[in-house]
Design a protein around this motif. Structure first.
Motif, PDB file in Angstrom:
ATOM      1  N   GLU A 214      10.894  38.535   8.872  1.00 47.95           N
ATOM      2  CA  GLU A 214      11.102  37.734   7.669  1.00 47.95           C
ATOM      3  C   GLU A 214      12.127  36.659   7.990  1.00 47.95           C
ATOM      4  O   GLU A 214      13.028  36.876   8.812  1.00 47.95           O
ATOM      5  N   ALA A 215      12.001  35.526   7.331  1.00 51.07           N
ATOM      6  CA  ALA A 215      12.981  34.452   7.481  1.00 51.07           C
ATOM      7  C   ALA A 215      13.278  33.905   6.092  1.00 51.07           C
ATOM      8  O   ALA A 215      12.355  33.491   5.379  1.00 51.07           O
ATOM      9  N   ILE A 216      14.549  33.913   5.714  1.00 50.61           N
ATOM     10  CA  ILE A 216      14.930  33.539   4.353  1.00 50.61           C
ATOM     11  C   ILE A 216      15.975  32.434   4.378  1.00 50.61           C
ATOM     12  O   ILE A 216      16.602  32.170   5.408  1.00 50.61           O
ATOM     13  N   ASP A 217      16.154  31.810   3.216  1.00 53.82           N
ATOM     14  CA  ASP A 217      17.132  30.734   3.072  1.00 53.82           C
ATOM     15  C   ASP A 217      18.540  31.280   3.301  1.00 53.82           C
ATOM     16  O   ASP A 217      18.884  32.378   2.842  1.00 53.82           O
ATOM     17  N   ALA A 218      19.360  30.486   3.995  1.00 50.20           N
ATOM     18  CA  ALA A 218      20.699  30.933   4.356  1.00 50.20           C
ATOM     19  C   ALA A 218      21.734  30.707   3.261  1.00 50.20           C
ATOM     20  O   ALA A 218      22.879  31.144   3.397  1.00 50.20           O
ATOM     21  N   ASP A 219      21.371  30.052   2.169  1.00 50.18           N
ATOM     22  CA  ASP A 219      22.328  29.740   1.120  1.00 50.18           C
ATOM     23  C   ASP A 219      22.974  31.015   0.573  1.00 50.18           C
ATOM     24  O   ASP A 219      22.310  32.034   0.372  1.00 50.18           O
ATOM     25  N   ALA A 220      24.288  30.953   0.338  1.00 45.94           N
ATOM     26  CA  ALA A 220      25.019  32.143  -0.077  1.00 45.94           C
ATOM     27  C   ALA A 220      24.620  32.628  -1.465  1.00 45.94           C
ATOM     28  O   ALA A 220      24.673  33.837  -1.747  1.00 45.94           O
ATOM     29  N   ASP A 221      24.221  31.731  -2.351  1.00 49.71           N
ATOM     30  CA  ASP A 221      23.845  32.126  -3.705  1.00 49.71           C
ATOM     31  C   ASP A 221      22.606  33.018  -3.683  1.00 49.71           C
ATOM     32  O   ASP A 221      21.540  32.616  -3.199  1.00 49.71           O
ATOM     33  N   GLY A 222      22.752  34.220  -4.174  1.00 45.04           N
ATOM     34  CA  GLY A 222      21.633  35.158  -4.214  1.00 45.04           C
ATOM     35  C   GLY A 222      21.278  35.762  -2.869  1.00 45.04           C
ATOM     36  O   GLY A 222      20.238  36.427  -2.744  1.00 45.04           O
ATOM     37  N   LEU A 223      22.124  35.568  -1.855  1.00 50.23           N
ATOM     38  CA  LEU A 223      21.785  36.006  -0.500  1.00 50.23           C
ATOM     39  C   LEU A 223      21.642  37.524  -0.408  1.00 50.23           C
ATOM     40  O   LEU A 223      20.712  38.028   0.236  1.00 50.23           O
ATOM     41  N   LYS A 224      22.548  38.268  -1.035  1.00 50.70           N
ATOM     42  CA  LYS A 224      22.455  39.728  -0.953  1.00 50.70           C
ATOM     43  C   LYS A 224      21.089  40.215  -1.433  1.00 50.70           C
ATOM     44  O   LYS A 224      20.436  41.034  -0.763  1.00 50.70           O
ATOM     45  N   ASP A 225      20.642  39.717  -2.575  1.00 51.49           N
ATOM     46  CA  ASP A 225      19.356  40.168  -3.119  1.00 51.49           C
ATOM     47  C   ASP A 225      18.202  39.764  -2.219  1.00 51.49           C
ATOM     48  O   ASP A 225      17.235  40.535  -2.048  1.00 51.49           O
ATOM     49  N   ARG A 226      18.276  38.572  -1.622  1.00 53.33           N
ATOM     50  CA  ARG A 226      17.193  38.137  -0.730  1.00 53.33           C
ATOM     51  C   ARG A 226      17.145  39.005   0.525  1.00 53.33           C
ATOM     52  O   ARG A 226      16.055  39.305   1.035  1.00 53.33           O
ATOM     53  N   LEU A 227      18.303  39.410   1.032  1.00 57.20           N
ATOM     54  CA  LEU A 227      18.327  40.275   2.220  1.00 57.20           C
ATOM     55  C   LEU A 227      17.700  41.635   1.911  1.00 57.20           C
ATOM     56  O   LEU A 227      16.900  42.151   2.697  1.00 57.20           O
ATOM     57  N   VAL A 228      18.054  42.211   0.773  1.00 59.39           N
ATOM     58  CA  VAL A 228      17.502  43.510   0.393  1.00 59.39           C
ATOM     59  C   VAL A 228      15.998  43.398   0.165  1.00 59.39           C
ATOM     60  O   VAL A 228      15.213  44.257   0.611  1.00 59.39           O
ATOM     61  N   GLU A 229      15.574  42.331  -0.501  1.00 56.04           N
ATOM     62  CA  GLU A 229      14.141  42.136  -0.733  1.00 56.04           C
ATOM     63  C   GLU A 229      13.390  41.997   0.585  1.00 56.04           C
ATOM     64  O   GLU A 229      12.292  42.551   0.757  1.00 56.04           O
ATOM     65  N   ALA A 230      13.975  41.233   1.524  1.00 51.94           N
ATOM     66  CA  ALA A 230      13.319  41.028   2.825  1.00 51.94           C
ATOM     67  C   ALA A 230      13.223  42.319   3.620  1.00 51.94           C
ATOM     68  O   ALA A 230      12.402  42.430   4.537  1.00 51.94           O
ATOM     69  N   ASN A 231      14.062  43.285   3.287  1.00 52.91           N
ATOM     70  CA  ASN A 231      14.025  44.582   3.978  1.00 52.91           C
ATOM     71  C   ASN A 231      13.266  45.622   3.148  1.00 52.91           C
ATOM     72  O   ASN A 231      13.543  46.814   3.229  1.00 52.91           O
ATOM     73  N   GLY A 232      12.325  45.167   2.357  1.00 54.49           N
ATOM     74  CA  GLY A 232      11.478  46.072   1.604  1.00 54.49           C
ATOM     75  C   GLY A 232      12.192  46.780   0.473  1.00 54.49           C
ATOM     76  O   GLY A 232      11.799  47.895   0.089  1.00 54.49           O
ATOM     77  N   GLY A 233      13.240  46.156  -0.069  1.00 50.40           N
ATOM     78  CA  GLY A 233      13.977  46.766  -1.170  1.00 50.40           C
ATOM     79  C   GLY A 233      15.103  47.679  -0.725  1.00 50.40           C
ATOM     80  O   GLY A 233      15.776  48.299  -1.565  1.00 50.40           O
ATOM     81  N   ASN A 234      15.330  47.772   0.579  1.00 47.37           N
ATOM     82  CA  ASN A 234      16.387  48.634   1.126  1.00 47.37           C
ATOM     83  C   ASN A 234      17.529  47.793   1.684  1.00 47.37           C
ATOM     84  O   ASN A 234      17.305  46.687   2.197  1.00 47.37           O
ATOM     85  N   LYS A 235      18.740  48.325   1.608  1.00 52.76           N
ATOM     86  CA  LYS A 235      19.854  47.647   2.239  1.00 52.76           C
ATOM     87  C   LYS A 235      19.694  47.696   3.765  1.00 52.76           C
ATOM     88  O   LYS A 235      18.905  48.472   4.301  1.00 52.76           O
ATOM     89  N   VAL A 236      20.429  46.855   4.464  1.00 49.43           N
ATOM     90  CA  VAL A 236      20.198  46.628   5.900  1.00 49.43           C
ATOM     91  C   VAL A 236      21.211  47.389   6.754  1.00 49.43           C
ATOM     92  O   VAL A 236      22.286  47.760   6.287  1.00 49.43           O
ATOM     93  N   ASP A 237      20.848  47.594   8.013  1.00 48.82           N
ATOM     94  CA  ASP A 237      21.697  48.376   8.919  1.00 48.82           C
ATOM     95  C   ASP A 237      22.705  47.528   9.695  1.00 48.82           C
ATOM     96  O   ASP A 237      23.849  47.946   9.896  1.00 48.82           O
ATOM     97  N   ILE A 238      22.284  46.346  10.155  1.00 50.59           N
ATOM     98  CA  ILE A 238      23.129  45.517  11.011  1.00 50.59           C
ATOM     99  C   ILE A 238      23.042  44.076  10.535  1.00 50.59           C
ATOM    100  O   ILE A 238      21.945  43.577  10.245  1.00 50.59           O
ATOM    101  N   VAL A 239      24.188  43.393  10.469  1.00 52.89           N
ATOM    102  CA  VAL A 239      24.214  41.957  10.203  1.00 52.89           C
ATOM    103  C   VAL A 239      25.057  41.287  11.278  1.00 52.89           C
ATOM    104  O   VAL A 239      26.195  41.708  11.533  1.00 52.89           O
ATOM    105  N   LEU A 240      24.509  40.256  11.911  1.00 54.58           N
ATOM    106  CA  LEU A 240      25.252  39.424  12.867  1.00 54.58           C
ATOM    107  C   LEU A 240      25.669  38.172  12.115  1.00 54.58           C
ATOM    108  O   LEU A 240      24.830  37.353  11.748  1.00 54.58           O
ATOM    109  N   GLU A 241      26.983  38.000  11.886  1.00 52.68           N
ATOM    110  CA  GLU A 241      27.480  37.012  10.934  1.00 52.68           C
ATOM    111  C   GLU A 241      28.505  36.076  11.576  1.00 52.68           C
ATOM    112  O   GLU A 241      29.472  36.532  12.175  1.00 52.68           O
ATOM    113  N   MET A 242      28.265  34.770  11.437  1.00 51.15           N
ATOM    114  CA  MET A 242      29.185  33.806  12.040  1.00 51.15           C
ATOM    115  C   MET A 242      29.487  32.629  11.108  1.00 51.15           C
ATOM    116  O   MET A 242      29.960  31.593  11.558  1.00 51.15           O
TER     117      MET A 242
END
Length: 317
Positions: free
Chosen positions: A178-206
């Motif tokens: 999956e590839a989603i918009d990087a904008d911070a607004d609503g990012l948490k929800d987009r990440l969970v949605e992209a992972n099939g409704g589940n929270k994620v295991d690893i984030v590489l953040e810079m």
């Protein structure tokens, strides 16, 4: 020789082409005739003296070069500074021979960004098979390699973020699910949605700031956020130990300098990465090669998020 020298700290405007004396190698150093100098986002921090290690003036920026030694070896090497020049010095243990099948630009894509991606996943995040991995700035030099390596290391789902449709399409072509918009607004929800409704295991953040905050909020229990930059130049919200305990999450910092000099984190991974490129199993994204005199323009584009892949300065052009 010709080099980019700064005599005052600031933005891209302080990068100027100058004639300077040739560097003199110390015992244990190699003098490299530079065919290409890599540009990293960290260079923009060094130029304004906002990096983890302090800069001093006058300075020739640039921490990675590819070229030939006096003995004719073709090497890619890490340098403390001095890379944006026709010649540079590097400590011998920081230089790796480049296979003939690997281009100059591809080799430069590995010496900082490839090693960073490898260590983010293996050393800091300790990726396990089947885990979900979020790669921010997935079209950049480090991100584009991290997407490919996460897939190779057994990630169950790779989620990329990027600022434009074209960059997101690139991430998908490299193996992201999956590839989603990087904008911070609503990012948490987009990440969970992209992972099939589940929270994620690893984030590489810079990116830092609100992107860091949203990424931390998206972590599953026992999830790890690895922070390795602050491109937004914004600090994230202060971390509370109780919040980490309450969610069983971890925040791990990474700086490549701590991997140098350790064969298991530098020498061996570098050889592995070069062989993967030589065999066609890993494809560094090349953002373009520019004359040394265009260093300012390259930094401006990098800071404006208008680039993808590895950027190279050619002192011979």
């Amino acid at each position: 020789m010709k080099a980019i020298q700064i005599t005052e700290f600031g933005g891209p405007e302080v990068l100027r082409l100058a004639e300077v004396p040739d560097p003199v190698p110390q015992p244990g150093q190699l003098l490299v005739e530079v065919d290409g100098a890599g540009v990293n986002y960290a260079d923009t921090h060094a130029v304004e003296d906002s990096y983890l290690s302090r800069s001093s003036l006058p300075m020739i920026p640039g921490g990675e070069v590819v070229g030939r030694t006096a003995e004719g070896r073709r090497v890619v090497a890490l340098t403390a500074t001095g890379g944006y020049a026709e010649r540079a010095c590097a400590w011998a243990p920081m230089a790796t021979d480049v296979p003939d099948e690997v281009s100059d630009a591809a080799a430069l894509a590995l010496v900082v960004q490839g090693l960073t991606a490898w260590n983010l996943l293996r050393t800091s995040a300790r990726i396990a098979p089947g885990e979900s991995v979020v790669v921010h700035a997935a079209a950049g030099g480090t991100g584009s390699l991290a997407v490919q390596l996460a897939r190779r290391f057994g990630a169950g789902r790779v989620i990329a973020t990027a600022s434009t449709k074209e960059k997101r399409e690139l991430a998908l072509s490299l193996g992201a699910d999956e590839a989603i918009d990087a904008d911070a607004d609503g990012l948490k929800d987009r990440l969970v949605e992209a992972n099939g409704g589940n929270k994620v295991d690893i984030v590489l953040e810079m990116t830092g700031g609100p992107v860091f905050d949203a990424s931390l909020a998206a972590l599953a229990p026992f999830g790890r956020l690895v922070t390795y930059g602050m491109a937004s130049r914004q600090e994230p919200s202060p971390l509370a130990a109780a919040k980490l305990m309450g969610h069983s999450t971890s925040v791990v910092g990474f700086w490549l300098m701590h991997a140098l000099g350790r064969p298991d984190l530098h020498t061996e991974p570098m050889r592995e990465l070069l062989q993967l490129v030589a065999s066609g199993e890993l494809t560094p994204q090349i953002g373009g090669t520019h004359p040394l005199s265009e260093a300012r323009t390259v930094h401006e584009a990098l800071r404006a998020r208008k680039t993808t892949g590895k950027l190279v300065l050619d002192p011979r052009a």
